[in-house]
Design a protein around this motif. Sequence first.
Motif, PDB file in Angstrom:
ATOM      1  N   UNK A 152      -0.199 -96.913 -15.315  1.00 57.21           N
ATOM      2  CA  UNK A 152      -0.035 -95.522 -14.929  1.00 57.21           C
ATOM      3  C   UNK A 152       1.427 -95.164 -15.132  1.00 57.21           C
ATOM      4  N   UNK A 153       1.702 -94.193 -15.993  1.00 52.82           N
ATOM      5  CA  UNK A 153       3.063 -93.747 -16.286  1.00 52.82           C
ATOM      6  C   UNK A 153       3.329 -92.446 -15.529  1.00 52.82           C
ATOM      7  N   UNK A 154       4.506 -92.346 -14.915  1.00 57.00           N
ATOM      8  CA  UNK A 154       4.857 -91.168 -14.124  1.00 57.00           C
ATOM      9  C   UNK A 154       6.204 -90.626 -14.548  1.00 57.00           C
ATOM     10  N   UNK A 155       6.197 -89.464 -15.162  1.00 51.76           N
ATOM     11  CA  UNK A 155       7.419 -88.826 -15.648  1.00 51.76           C
ATOM     12  C   UNK A 155       7.726 -89.208 -17.085  1.00 51.76           C
ATOM     13  N   UNK A 156       8.500 -88.355 -17.740  1.00 52.62           N
ATOM     14  CA  UNK A 156       8.855 -88.593 -19.148  1.00 52.62           C
ATOM     15  C   UNK A 156       9.562 -89.920 -19.349  1.00 52.62           C
ATOM     16  N   UNK A 157      10.452 -90.278 -18.430  1.00 54.84           N
ATOM     17  CA  UNK A 157      11.205 -91.529 -18.568  1.00 54.84           C
ATOM     18  C   UNK A 157      10.291 -92.747 -18.527  1.00 54.84           C
ATOM     19  N   UNK A 158       9.112 -92.598 -17.940  1.00 57.11           N
ATOM     20  CA  UNK A 158       8.143 -93.692 -17.853  1.00 57.11           C
ATOM     21  C   UNK A 158       7.039 -93.547 -18.910  1.00 57.11           C
ATOM     22  N   UNK A 159       7.277 -92.686 -19.903  1.00 58.96           N
ATOM     23  CA  UNK A 159       6.358 -92.479 -21.031  1.00 58.96           C
ATOM     24  C   UNK A 159       5.088 -91.710 -20.676  1.00 58.96           C
ATOM     25  N   UNK A 160       5.118 -90.912 -19.599  1.00 57.12           N
ATOM     26  CA  UNK A 160       3.957 -90.065 -19.317  1.00 57.12           C
ATOM     27  C   UNK A 160       3.924 -88.964 -20.364  1.00 57.12           C
ATOM     28  N   UNK A 161       2.808 -88.840 -21.073  1.00 56.69           N
ATOM     29  CA  UNK A 161       2.679 -87.843 -22.129  1.00 56.69           C
ATOM     30  C   UNK A 161       1.798 -86.671 -21.702  1.00 56.69           C
ATOM     31  N   UNK A 162       0.777 -86.934 -20.890  1.00 61.85           N
ATOM     32  CA  UNK A 162      -0.084 -85.879 -20.358  1.00 61.85           C
ATOM     33  C   UNK A 162       0.210 -85.812 -18.869  1.00 61.85           C
TER      34      UNK A 162
END
Length: 142
Positions: A88-98
Amino acid sequence: MSHDENCIFCKIVKEEIPASVIYEDDVVMAFADISQTTKGHTLLIPKEHQEDIYHLKEETASHLFRIAPKLANAIKEEFQPDGLNLVNNNGKAASQAVFHYHLHFIPRYGSDDGFKHTFKDNSSDYSGEALQQIADRLKKHL
């Protein structure tokens, strides 16, 4: 139930965009990830638009994680992977794309299956006392 009209996952929930749905109830939906990083790569999302882990409602999270083991076991039974990553990626810095909370189920088929996920070992930089200070700092926010 709130939706974001520009969110691709909200459009999937509203059936404005097709998806290969694996599981659905009143709260969550699981579907095959279009990228198929590895065979069986699946996404589990809340149907209500909740941007990330910071915005995920406790009752939604509770329901979502009641379904997660069922979904993981379905993947295990059908594809017999060597392992499974939940990501689970959270935020742009963590590669969240959607920017709609989603949990990736990525079946693993050996070390050269196309998915790389590494953790650097920084344990030599932190004493037991330093780790306890981190724990104490976080505890006061719970």
